[in-house]
Design a protein around this motif. Structure first.
Motif, PDB file in Angstrom:
ATOM      1  N   VAL A  98       0.862  -1.302   0.098  1.00 11.78           N
ATOM      2  CA  VAL A  98      -0.053  -0.017   0.129  1.00 11.78           C
ATOM      3  C   VAL A  98       0.807   1.193   0.236  1.00 11.78           C
ATOM      4  O   VAL A  98       0.209   2.454  -0.232  1.00 11.78           O
ATOM      5  CB  VAL A  98      -0.999  -0.013   1.069  1.00 11.78           C
ATOM      6  N   THR A  99       2.071   1.048   0.006  1.00 17.94           N
ATOM      7  CA  THR A  99       2.903   2.208   0.142  1.00 17.94           C
ATOM      8  C   THR A  99       3.399   2.292  -1.397  1.00 17.94           C
ATOM      9  O   THR A  99       4.154   1.505  -1.925  1.00 17.94           O
ATOM     10  CB  THR A  99       4.322   2.051   1.127  1.00 17.94           C
ATOM     11  N   PRO A 100       3.316   3.667  -1.754  1.00 14.33           N
ATOM     12  CA  PRO A 100       3.874   4.050  -3.171  1.00 14.33           C
ATOM     13  C   PRO A 100       5.406   4.061  -3.357  1.00 14.33           C
ATOM     14  O   PRO A 100       5.917   4.581  -2.564  1.00 14.33           O
ATOM     15  CB  PRO A 100       3.027   5.235  -3.491  1.00 14.33           C
ATOM     16  N   ALA A 101       5.770   3.887  -4.551  1.00 15.62           N
ATOM     17  CA  ALA A 101       7.125   3.877  -4.783  1.00 15.62           C
ATOM     18  C   ALA A 101       8.146   3.295  -3.800  1.00 15.62           C
ATOM     19  O   ALA A 101       8.921   3.684  -3.310  1.00 15.62           O
ATOM     20  CB  ALA A 101       7.435   5.523  -4.909  1.00 15.62           C
ATOM     21  N   VAL A 102       7.753   2.032  -3.243  1.00 15.25           N
ATOM     22  CA  VAL A 102       8.594   1.206  -2.607  1.00 15.25           C
ATOM     23  C   VAL A 102       9.984   0.788  -3.319  1.00 15.25           C
ATOM     24  O   VAL A 102       9.850   0.562  -4.374  1.00 15.25           O
ATOM     25  CB  VAL A 102       8.008   0.050  -1.780  1.00 15.25           C
ATOM     26  N   ASN A 103      11.137   1.116  -2.877  1.00 13.94           N
ATOM     27  CA  ASN A 103      12.371   0.752  -3.711  1.00 13.94           C
ATOM     28  C   ASN A 103      12.524  -0.767  -4.055  1.00 13.94           C
ATOM     29  O   ASN A 103      11.648  -1.642  -3.231  1.00 13.94           O
ATOM     30  CB  ASN A 103      13.559   1.141  -2.817  1.00 13.94           C
ATOM     31  N   THR A 104      13.503  -1.060  -4.764  1.00 13.40           N
ATOM     32  CA  THR A 104      13.498  -2.671  -5.137  1.00 13.40           C
ATOM     33  C   THR A 104      13.902  -3.459  -3.956  1.00 13.40           C
ATOM     34  O   THR A 104      13.386  -4.715  -3.904  1.00 13.40           O
ATOM     35  CB  THR A 104      14.584  -2.521  -6.195  1.00 13.40           C
ATOM     36  N   GLU A 105      14.772  -3.151  -3.150  1.00 15.62           N
ATOM     37  CA  GLU A 105      15.165  -3.992  -2.344  1.00 15.62           C
ATOM     38  C   GLU A 105      14.120  -4.182  -1.269  1.00 15.62           C
ATOM     39  O   GLU A 105      13.922  -5.309  -0.816  1.00 15.62           O
ATOM     40  CB  GLU A 105      16.324  -3.032  -1.382  1.00 15.62           C
ATOM     41  N   LEU A 106      13.260  -3.252  -0.902  1.00 18.83           N
ATOM     42  CA  LEU A 106      12.007  -3.432   0.054  1.00 18.83           C
ATOM     43  C   LEU A 106      11.058  -4.513  -0.558  1.00 18.83           C
ATOM     44  O   LEU A 106      10.467  -5.144   0.142  1.00 18.83           O
ATOM     45  CB  LEU A 106      11.522  -2.067   0.475  1.00 18.83           C
ATOM     46  N   THR A 107      10.865  -4.159  -2.080  1.00 16.46           N
ATOM     47  CA  THR A 107      10.036  -5.219  -2.834  1.00 16.46           C
ATOM     48  C   THR A 107      10.530  -6.515  -2.567  1.00 16.46           C
ATOM     49  O   THR A 107       9.871  -7.350  -2.502  1.00 16.46           O
ATOM     50  CB  THR A 107       9.963  -4.702  -4.163  1.00 16.46           C
ATOM     51  N   ARG A 108      11.517  -6.751  -2.682  1.00 19.59           N
ATOM     52  CA  ARG A 108      12.469  -8.217  -2.478  1.00 19.59           C
ATOM     53  C   ARG A 108      12.217  -8.457  -1.143  1.00 19.59           C
ATOM     54  O   ARG A 108      11.784  -9.763  -1.158  1.00 19.59           O
ATOM     55  CB  ARG A 108      13.926  -7.941  -2.786  1.00 19.59           C
ATOM     56  N   VAL A 109      12.216  -7.638  -0.230  1.00 19.28           N
ATOM     57  CA  VAL A 109      12.058  -8.307   1.072  1.00 19.28           C
ATOM     58  C   VAL A 109      10.481  -8.579   1.360  1.00 19.28           C
ATOM     59  O   VAL A 109      10.331  -9.536   2.029  1.00 19.28           O
ATOM     60  CB  VAL A 109      12.517  -7.044   2.246  1.00 19.28           C
ATOM     61  N   ALA A 110       9.793  -7.746   0.719  1.00 22.52           N
ATOM     62  CA  ALA A 110       8.094  -7.986   0.947  1.00 22.52           C
ATOM     63  C   ALA A 110       7.858  -9.620   0.113  1.00 22.52           C
ATOM     64  O   ALA A 110       7.150 -10.311   0.738  1.00 22.52           O
ATOM     65  CB  ALA A 110       7.436  -7.073   0.081  1.00 22.52           C
TER      66      ALA A 110
END
Length: 126
Positions: free
Chosen positions: A92-104
């Motif tokens: 739900v957070t816009p523009a999350v960086n690539t690393e945080l997307t990988r963590v998700a």
């Protein structure tokens, strides 16, 4: 027996995934690289180290619960909340960086492994 062992291995695996960020407690620079964020200043470093400690506790509980049936319900619940809440927040957070997307995505995998372990262990050991 095989079902129980496989369930235990899955609980340990999920626990280790939550334990992994605990490295940030003693090496905050690792957290910075893993999350792709600049940990600037003592305030943010303190918050990130606290986060690392809490995740290590949650993960440690899952590892312990793999061998202590009475702890399983609590361990599964708190690990599921940990994995699920970060995933939802990242979504739900816009523009999350690539690393945080990988963590998700790692948390999605952790939630799946945890769920499979919970199903395999069922209520047989309680």
């Amino acid at each position: 027996m095989r079902r129980r062992r496989t369930g235990q291995v899955m609980l340990v695996a999920a626990g280790l995934l939550n334990l992994l960020p605990g490295v940030g407690l003693v090496a905050p620079g690792r957290a910075s690289a893993a999350y792709g964020v600049d940990i600037a200043g003592a305030d943010l470093e303190t918050l990130m180290r606290h986060r690392a400690l809490l995740l290590a506790l949650v993960g440690g509980l899952a590892v312990l619960a793999a061998f202590r049936p009475r702890l399983r319900a609590a361990a599964i619940a708190v690990n599921a909340v940990s994995f699920g809440s970060f995933t939802v927040i990242a979504l739900v957070t816009p523009a999350v960086n690539t690393e945080l997307t990988r963590v998700a995505w790692a948390d999605v995998a952790g939630l799946l492994v945890l769920s499979c372990g919970a199903v395999l262990l069922g209520r047989q050991d309680t």
